[in-house]
Scaffold this active site. Structure first.
Site, PDB file in Angstrom:
ATOM      1  N   LYS A 201     -11.973  46.720  32.618  1.00  0.00           N
ATOM      2  CA  LYS A 201     -11.163  47.928  32.874  1.00  0.00           C
ATOM      3  C   LYS A 201     -11.783  49.293  33.303  1.00  0.00           C
ATOM      4  O   LYS A 201     -13.106  49.117  33.203  1.00  0.00           O
ATOM      5  CB  LYS A 201     -10.301  48.158  31.786  1.00  0.00           C
ATOM      6  CG  LYS A 201      -9.459  47.105  31.282  1.00  0.00           C
ATOM      7  CD  LYS A 201      -8.487  46.529  32.584  1.00  0.00           C
ATOM      8  CE  LYS A 201      -7.537  45.479  32.341  1.00  0.00           C
ATOM      9  NZ  LYS A 201      -8.067  44.203  31.822  1.00  0.00           N
TER      10      LYS A 201
HETATM   11  C1  LIG Z   1      -1.715  43.291  33.662  1.00  0.00           C
HETATM   12  C2  LIG Z   1      -2.347  43.061  32.343  1.00  0.00           C
HETATM   13  N1  LIG Z   1      -1.509  43.144  31.244  1.00  0.00           N
HETATM   14  C3  LIG Z   1      -2.062  42.801  30.050  1.00  0.00           C
HETATM   15  C4  LIG Z   1      -3.445  42.633  29.839  1.00  0.00           C
HETATM   16  C5  LIG Z   1      -3.792  42.424  28.760  1.00  0.00           C
HETATM   17  O1  LIG Z   1      -4.985  43.086  28.340  1.00  0.00           O
HETATM   18  P1  LIG Z   1      -5.976  42.794  27.173  1.00  0.00           P
HETATM   19  O2  LIG Z   1      -6.958  41.926  27.723  1.00  0.00           O
HETATM   20  O3  LIG Z   1      -6.473  44.339  26.616  1.00  0.00           O
HETATM   21  O4  LIG Z   1      -5.234  42.356  26.023  1.00  0.00           O
HETATM   22  C6  LIG Z   1      -4.114  42.436  30.946  1.00  0.00           C
HETATM   23  C7  LIG Z   1      -5.654  42.121  30.858  1.00  0.00           C
HETATM   24  O5  LIG Z   1      -6.429  42.186  31.767  1.00  0.00           O
HETATM   25  C8  LIG Z   1      -3.774  42.481  32.513  1.00  0.00           C
HETATM   26  O6  LIG Z   1      -4.379  42.576  33.481  1.00  0.00           O
END
Ligand SMILES: Cc1ncc(COP(=O)(O)O)c(C=O)c1O
Length: 404
Positions: A201
């Site tokens: 990110k």
């Molecule tokens: C669109 C989207 N939602 C949710 C997530 C979940 O994030 P995390 O990996 O911090 O749990 C991601 C992760 O890349 C994502 O791209």
């Protein structure tokens, strides 16, 4: 070495690892020595789990987004889990979300016992709209989870109008949207939005997430649910010299972000605007170049006022114009040393969901079309203009070589 590699070698400002034939990943965290020093400092401080650095991170998030509350957790997935739990999503409920999303959301909906109801997206922005969502609302709809995609913001006003009209909470998946703006405000300033701080990110804590909300009681509940449902967290007890006798007010989870992760983000947040500007400049270079390559179509940009965070750069490979499919296109780029990603393969096409969910997914026309064509190409602040040129040259070479 290929012609592409040879021509780009002299221009690349690659580090000591090598020149243009080194592998260029599709993304890389932008970390400074001061970020690393901040982690070392926490490790040496005697307090490495959730504490002062988490509080600093949450404050920085409220300043960045304008949100009233920011609640740091171990991932956006953990944040979504807490929100689904807090809002009582369970068996018999339906949750509306695009199939073109990361599978974490769909997994959580299923694990809660509820049913995911997939909606289609705009063919060019990959984001769903209020008009599409409205058609999927039923008396069982308990929540709507639209996704800000790739750094562009959703068209929130009509979606919020739906939320008010139907009384169904909208939880924004803002995993990609740190630094994104909609109309005159940052994503996260209104409503409830969940950001990710996972490794790729724009700001990362390796793994981590932040829930932004404007609701005092909801924020307090999320803070409690992220730490066993206790009335006070361990730092609170430590710093306020409370006896370790806080009570469970309701059963909770263990999703508190450690300080040694939180501190990594503080310097990155200070550099966010500058880094997102670099991302935007590279994105423009790609866009200008791909205007001349018929077999490559970048995502469309929203037609409402917005600030794009350029989290990832996605193109569609026009496979009808090539003799190879998308996966082969990715493999051909890899042979030229260019890393790619896939954001995303539609959730309903994954084995488990293909076999377990019932639905007419042929109607998800834009989702299916894009799911076969999407490719994420390199975009990160520390890449160079020469790196961008190298990607463009590689894309051009592959589309020429495999023209149908
Ligand atoms: C669109 C989207 N939602 C949710 C997530 C979940 O994030 P995390 O990996 O911090 O749990 C991601 C992760 O890349 C994502 O791209």
């Amino acid at each position: 070495m290929s012609k592409i590699g040879a021509s780009a070698r002299s221009q690349s400002s690659a580090g000591p690892e090598g020149g243009a034939d080194r592998f260029l990943p599709f993304t890389k965290p932008s970390l400074e020595p001061s970020d690393i020093a901040a982690v070392v400092e926490v490790l040496q401080s005697g307090w490495i789990t959730s504490g002062a650095k988490v509080k600093q991170l949450e404050k920085a998030f409220t300043e960045q987004t304008g949100a009233k509350h920011a609640v740091a957790v171990t991932s956006a997935t953990a944040g979504m889990h807490l929100v689904l739990h807090a809002l009582g999503v369970g068996p018999g409920d339906e949750v509306i979300t695009p199939s073109l999303t990361w599978v974490s959301t769909v997994n959580l909906i299923c694990l809660s016992g509820a049913t995911p109801v997939f909606v289609d997206v705009d063919r060019h922005t990959l984001m769903t709209t209020a008009a599409i969502i409205e058609k999927a609302i039923t008396p069982k709809t308990k929540m709507i989870i639209p996704v800000h995609y790739a750094g562009a913001p959703l068209d929130l006003d009509p979606i919020r109008a739906l939320e008010r009209a139907h009384g169904i909470p909208v939880i924004e998946d803002a995993a990609h949207a740190l630094g994104s703006g909609y109309m005159n405000e940052a994503v996260g300033k209104s409503g409830t939005a969940i950001f990710s701080l996972q490794a790729i990110k724009n700001v990362t804590t390796a793994e981590g997430g932040v829930i932004c909300t404007q609701d005092d009681a909801f924020a307090e509940r999320l803070r409690r649910l992220r730490f066993h449902g206790l009335g006070a967290d361990s730092f609170d007890r430590h710093t306020n010299s409370r006896l370790p006798n806080a009570e469970v007010l309701e059963p909770g989870y263990k999703y508190n972000l450690p300080d040694m992760n939180a501190c990594l983000a503080l310097g990155q947040l200070d550099r966010l605007q500058e880094n997102n500007r670099k991302r935007a400049a590279f994105a423009k270079k790609y866009r200008d170049a791909f205007a001349n390559i018929d077999a490559i179509t970048p995502l469309g940009l929203p037609d409402y006022p917005h600030v794009h965070a350029w989290h990832i750069y996605i193109v569609r490979v026009e496979i009808d114009q090539l003799s190879i499919d998308r996966d082969e296109f990715m493999a051909a780029l890899k042979e030229l040393g260019i890393g790619t990603g896939l954001h995303f393969r539609a959730a309903h096409q994954h084995k488990y969901y293909r076999e377990s969910l019932v639905g007419d997914y042929a109607t998800l026309t834009n989702t299916n079309w894009n799911s076969d064509r999407l490719v994420t190409i390199p975009l990160f602040p520390d890449m160079t203009d020469a790196d961008v040129d190298r990607v463009i040259a590689a894309v051009s070479a592959v589309t020429t070589k495999y023209a149908a």
